[in-house]
Each structure stands twice: as structure tokens, then as C-alpha cells.
Motif scaffolding. Structure first.
Motif, PDB file in Angstrom:
ATOM      1  N   LEU A  53     -11.367   5.528  -8.627  1.00 56.78           N
ATOM      2  CA  LEU A  53     -12.932   6.036  -7.988  1.00 56.78           C
ATOM      3  C   LEU A  53     -13.021   6.815  -7.133  1.00 56.78           C
ATOM      4  CD1 LEU A  53     -14.647   2.923  -9.571  1.00 56.78           C
ATOM      5  CD2 LEU A  53     -14.408   4.737 -10.777  1.00 56.78           C
ATOM      6  N   THR A  54     -12.041   6.483  -5.950  1.00 55.15           N
ATOM      7  CA  THR A  54     -12.133   6.779  -4.399  1.00 55.15           C
ATOM      8  C   THR A  54     -11.224   7.863  -4.379  1.00 55.15           C
ATOM      9  OG1 THR A  54     -10.619   5.073  -4.135  1.00 55.15           O
ATOM     10  CG2 THR A  54     -13.274   4.720  -4.070  1.00 55.15           C
ATOM     11  N   SER A  55     -11.028   8.342  -5.184  1.00 55.06           N
ATOM     12  CA  SER A  55     -10.192   9.769  -5.375  1.00 55.06           C
ATOM     13  C   SER A  55      -8.474   9.208  -4.123  1.00 55.06           C
ATOM     14  CB  SER A  55     -10.875  11.210  -4.332  1.00 55.06           C
ATOM     15  OG  SER A  55     -11.692  11.004  -5.642  1.00 55.06           O
ATOM     16  N   GLY A  56      -8.346   8.162  -4.639  1.00 51.71           N
ATOM     17  CA  GLY A  56      -6.664   7.941  -3.847  1.00 51.71           C
ATOM     18  C   GLY A  56      -7.015   7.249  -2.338  1.00 51.71           C
ATOM     19  N   ASP A  57      -8.232   7.196  -2.077  1.00 53.29           N
ATOM     20  CA  ASP A  57      -8.538   6.718  -0.633  1.00 53.29           C
ATOM     21  C   ASP A  57      -8.354   5.200   0.036  1.00 53.29           C
ATOM     22  OD1 ASP A  57      -9.588   5.872   1.988  1.00 53.29           O
ATOM     23  OD2 ASP A  57     -11.423   7.072   2.121  1.00 53.29           O
ATOM     24  N   TRP A  58      -7.346   5.138   0.109  1.00 54.69           N
ATOM     25  CA  TRP A  58      -7.120   3.447   0.117  1.00 54.69           C
ATOM     26  C   TRP A  58      -7.500   2.712   0.440  1.00 54.69           C
ATOM     27  CZ3 TRP A  58      -2.519   0.528  -1.001  1.00 54.69           C
ATOM     28  CH2 TRP A  58      -1.540   1.277  -2.676  1.00 54.69           C
ATOM     29  N   GLN A  59      -8.113   2.820   1.838  1.00 49.53           N
ATOM     30  CA  GLN A  59      -9.059   1.999   2.977  1.00 49.53           C
ATOM     31  C   GLN A  59     -10.121   1.858   2.564  1.00 49.53           C
ATOM     32  OE1 GLN A  59      -9.635   3.819   6.697  1.00 49.53           O
ATOM     33  NE2 GLN A  59     -10.260   1.541   7.890  1.00 49.53           N
ATOM     34  N   TRP A  60     -10.884   2.622   1.382  1.00 49.89           N
ATOM     35  CA  TRP A  60     -12.422   3.205   0.965  1.00 49.89           C
ATOM     36  C   TRP A  60     -12.645   1.738   0.126  1.00 49.89           C
ATOM     37  CZ3 TRP A  60     -15.451   7.659  -1.790  1.00 49.89           C
ATOM     38  CH2 TRP A  60     -16.609   6.736  -2.362  1.00 49.89           C
ATOM     39  N   ALA A  61     -11.204   2.238  -1.081  1.00 45.48           N
ATOM     40  CA  ALA A  61     -10.852   1.151  -2.346  1.00 45.48           C
ATOM     41  C   ALA A  61     -11.015  -0.107  -1.408  1.00 45.48           C
ATOM     42  CB  ALA A  61      -9.399   1.488  -2.898  1.00 45.48           C
ATOM     43  N   GLU A  62      -9.894  -0.698  -0.508  1.00 49.03           N
ATOM     44  CA  GLU A  62      -9.487  -2.068  -0.058  1.00 49.03           C
ATOM     45  C   GLU A  62     -11.052  -2.320   0.747  1.00 49.03           C
ATOM     46  OE1 GLU A  62      -7.707  -1.545   3.215  1.00 49.03           O
ATOM     47  OE2 GLU A  62      -5.435  -1.338   1.844  1.00 49.03           O
ATOM     48  N   ASP A  63     -11.492  -1.689   0.496  1.00 48.82           N
ATOM     49  CA  ASP A  63     -12.792  -2.097   1.559  1.00 48.82           C
ATOM     50  C   ASP A  63     -14.572  -2.510   0.170  1.00 48.82           C
ATOM     51  OD1 ASP A  63     -12.626  -2.058   4.052  1.00 48.82           O
ATOM     52  OD2 ASP A  63     -13.876   0.122   3.770  1.00 48.82           O
ATOM     53  N   VAL A  64     -13.978  -1.513  -1.063  1.00 50.97           N
ATOM     54  CA  VAL A  64     -15.135  -1.869  -1.988  1.00 50.97           C
ATOM     55  C   VAL A  64     -13.824  -2.964  -2.914  1.00 50.97           C
ATOM     56  CG1 VAL A  64     -15.369  -0.332  -3.956  1.00 50.97           C
ATOM     57  CG2 VAL A  64     -14.851   0.698  -2.267  1.00 50.97           C
ATOM     58  N   VAL A  65     -13.028  -3.167  -3.283  1.00 47.78           N
ATOM     59  CA  VAL A  65     -12.543  -4.211  -3.743  1.00 47.78           C
ATOM     60  C   VAL A  65     -13.002  -5.756  -3.118  1.00 47.78           C
ATOM     61  CG1 VAL A  65     -10.066  -5.838  -4.035  1.00 47.78           C
ATOM     62  CG2 VAL A  65     -10.427  -3.889  -4.262  1.00 47.78           C
ATOM     63  N   GLN A  66     -12.451  -5.941  -1.484  1.00 50.49           N
ATOM     64  CA  GLN A  66     -13.699  -7.020  -0.690  1.00 50.49           C
ATOM     65  C   GLN A  66     -14.504  -7.385  -0.877  1.00 50.49           C
ATOM     66  OE1 GLN A  66     -12.297  -6.953   3.044  1.00 50.49           O
ATOM     67  NE2 GLN A  66     -13.564  -8.691   3.446  1.00 50.49           N
ATOM     68  N   GLU A  67     -15.864  -5.773  -1.135  1.00 52.02           N
ATOM     69  CA  GLU A  67     -17.552  -6.480  -0.988  1.00 52.02           C
ATOM     70  C   GLU A  67     -17.498  -6.918  -2.979  1.00 52.02           C
ATOM     71  OE1 GLU A  67     -20.768  -6.133  -0.344  1.00 52.02           O
ATOM     72  OE2 GLU A  67     -19.693  -6.433   0.558  1.00 52.02           O
ATOM     73  N   THR A  68     -16.340  -5.867  -3.809  1.00 50.04           N
ATOM     74  CA  THR A  68     -17.142  -6.421  -4.890  1.00 50.04           C
ATOM     75  C   THR A  68     -16.401  -8.316  -5.481  1.00 50.04           C
ATOM     76  OG1 THR A  68     -16.161  -4.041  -5.144  1.00 50.04           O
ATOM     77  CG2 THR A  68     -16.480  -6.000  -7.559  1.00 50.04           C
ATOM     78  N   LEU A  69     -15.285  -8.400  -4.683  1.00 51.67           N
ATOM     79  CA  LEU A  69     -14.971  -9.575  -4.807  1.00 51.67           C
ATOM     80  C   LEU A  69     -15.885 -10.424  -4.265  1.00 51.67           C
ATOM     81  CD1 LEU A  69     -11.356 -10.020  -4.685  1.00 51.67           C
ATOM     82  CD2 LEU A  69     -12.872 -10.280  -6.227  1.00 51.67           C
TER      83      LEU A  69
END
Length: 200
Positions: A53-69
Motif C-alpha cells: 500500500l505504501t509503494s515499498g516505503d519501509w518506514q511508513w509501513a512500519e509506522d502503519v503496522v505499529q499504529e494498527t496494532l
């Protein structure tokens, strides 16, 4: 962690996320178990889904996973069996977080680069207008220094936007004369501008 074999992976730590945001200092055993279970079962798949969803942006993806959890920990009722699979809820929350972030980025004006900000900081208010006014006076003075024939050709071809043929018709001279006068007028204008300290 499900993706520990990778070089990089999410830095999402369920205990740290809950502890930092809750401000409680400690987690109840049930809360801690819920968070650990969600992390163990869904964090890997969720991360890879969000990474797309974030077009491969690791940092953004990590932030989204953390916020989701974190939101999962804050809303444990969402994981009752009657409400459906937990992964579907987690993916929906993650997708909404990405969409919200994307909309927020689009709503913000574009950021200026460092060079543009530096130039703006170095200029005093009104400096651009003063510089433009001085330069226009110098250009007008340089144009006045040209011969009347050269001025007339430049006026028709550059300021009035006529073609060479139209200028020849308006001025009543042959097309070849317009072309040669334009060439020499531009050359003379360039020299006149250089004498006044303006590089064309």
C-alpha cells in the motif's frame, strides 16, 4: 519475529507501543497476551500488505503496522469471533491509515527545497521588485540607445509578437532587410546590455 531472516524488518515491538501510548506503565496480563498473539499471528502478513500500500516505503509501513496494532490493543472488542476474522479488521484499519496519510499529504502545500528557502531568507522584502525595476530601466535605456531602424524591427518582432513577414509588411521593407536588421539589432542590444552590467 516472523521476518527476522530479512536484512530490514519492522521495528514494531508490541510492548513498547502499548507502554508508550497508554501511559499506564504496565499492561494487564490479558492485554499483553492479546497484543503478543496479534503480533505473532498477523504482524508479518500485515507488514507485507501495508508495504504494498505504501509503494515499498519501509518506514511508513512500519509506522502503519505499529499504529494498527496499537488500535487493536485499544479496541479488543473488535476481535470477538462473532465480528469476523482479526486479520480482516487489521487490514481494514491499516488501509484506512494509509489512505488518511495520503490525503493529508495531498492537502498540504508542496514543500520548497532547501535552496529556495535559503534564497528567500537572504532576500529582504521587496528586493525582487526593486531588482526588476532597476533591470527594466536598464533594458529600456539600452533599447533607446539603438538606431531607430533597429528599434522599430525589435518592437514589431519581439514586443508586438509579429512574424518576420508581418513585420516586413507593417514596416514597408523587404523580408530580408527585416531579418538582417533583427540580427544586428539583437547584437547591438546585447552589447548595450553588457555595458550596463546585464548579461542577456
Amino acid at each position: 519475529m516472523p521476518w527476522s531472516s530479512r536484512k530490514r524488518g519492522p521495528r514494531t515491538d508490541p510492548n513498547r507501543s502499548a507502554h508508550r501510548v497508554s501511559g499506564k506503565g504496565t499492561l494487564s496480563t490479558a492485554d499483553e497476551e492479546l497484543l503478543r498473539t496479534l503480533y505473532a499471528e498477523h504482524a508479518g502478513a500485515l507488514f507485507h500488505y501495508v508495504l504494498r500500500l505504501t509503494s515499498g516505503d519501509w518506514q511508513w509501513a512500519e509506522d502503519v503496522v505499529q499504529e494498527t496494532l496499537l488500535r487493536a490493543w485499544q479496541h479488543p472488542a473488535a476481535f470477538e469471533p462473532a465480528r469476523g476474522p482479526a486479520r480482516a479488521w487489521l487490514c481494514t484499519v491499516a488501509r484506512h491509515l494509509v489512505i488518511d496519510a495520503h490525503r493529508a499529504r495531498k492537502a498540504r502545500p508542496a514543500e520548497a527545497g532547501g535552496d529556495a528557502l535559503q534564497r528567500a531568507a537572504e532576500q529582504t522584502p521587496g528586493e525582487d521588485q526593486i531588482e526588476q525595476a532597476l533591470q527594466s530601466w536598464a533594458v529600456a535605456d539600452a533599447v533607446r540607445s539603438l538606431s531607430p531602424d533597429h528599434r522599430a524591427v525589435l518592437l514589431e518582432t519581439y514586443y508586438r509578437g509579429r512574424t518576420m513577414a508581418e513585420a516586413a509588411q507593417v514596416l514597408g521593407i523587404p523580408l530580408g532587410t527585416v531579418k538582417s536588421r533583427t540580427y544586428y539589432a539583437l547584437h547591438a542590444l546585447r552589447l548595450a546590455l553588457q555595458e550596463r552590467g546585464i548579461e542577456p
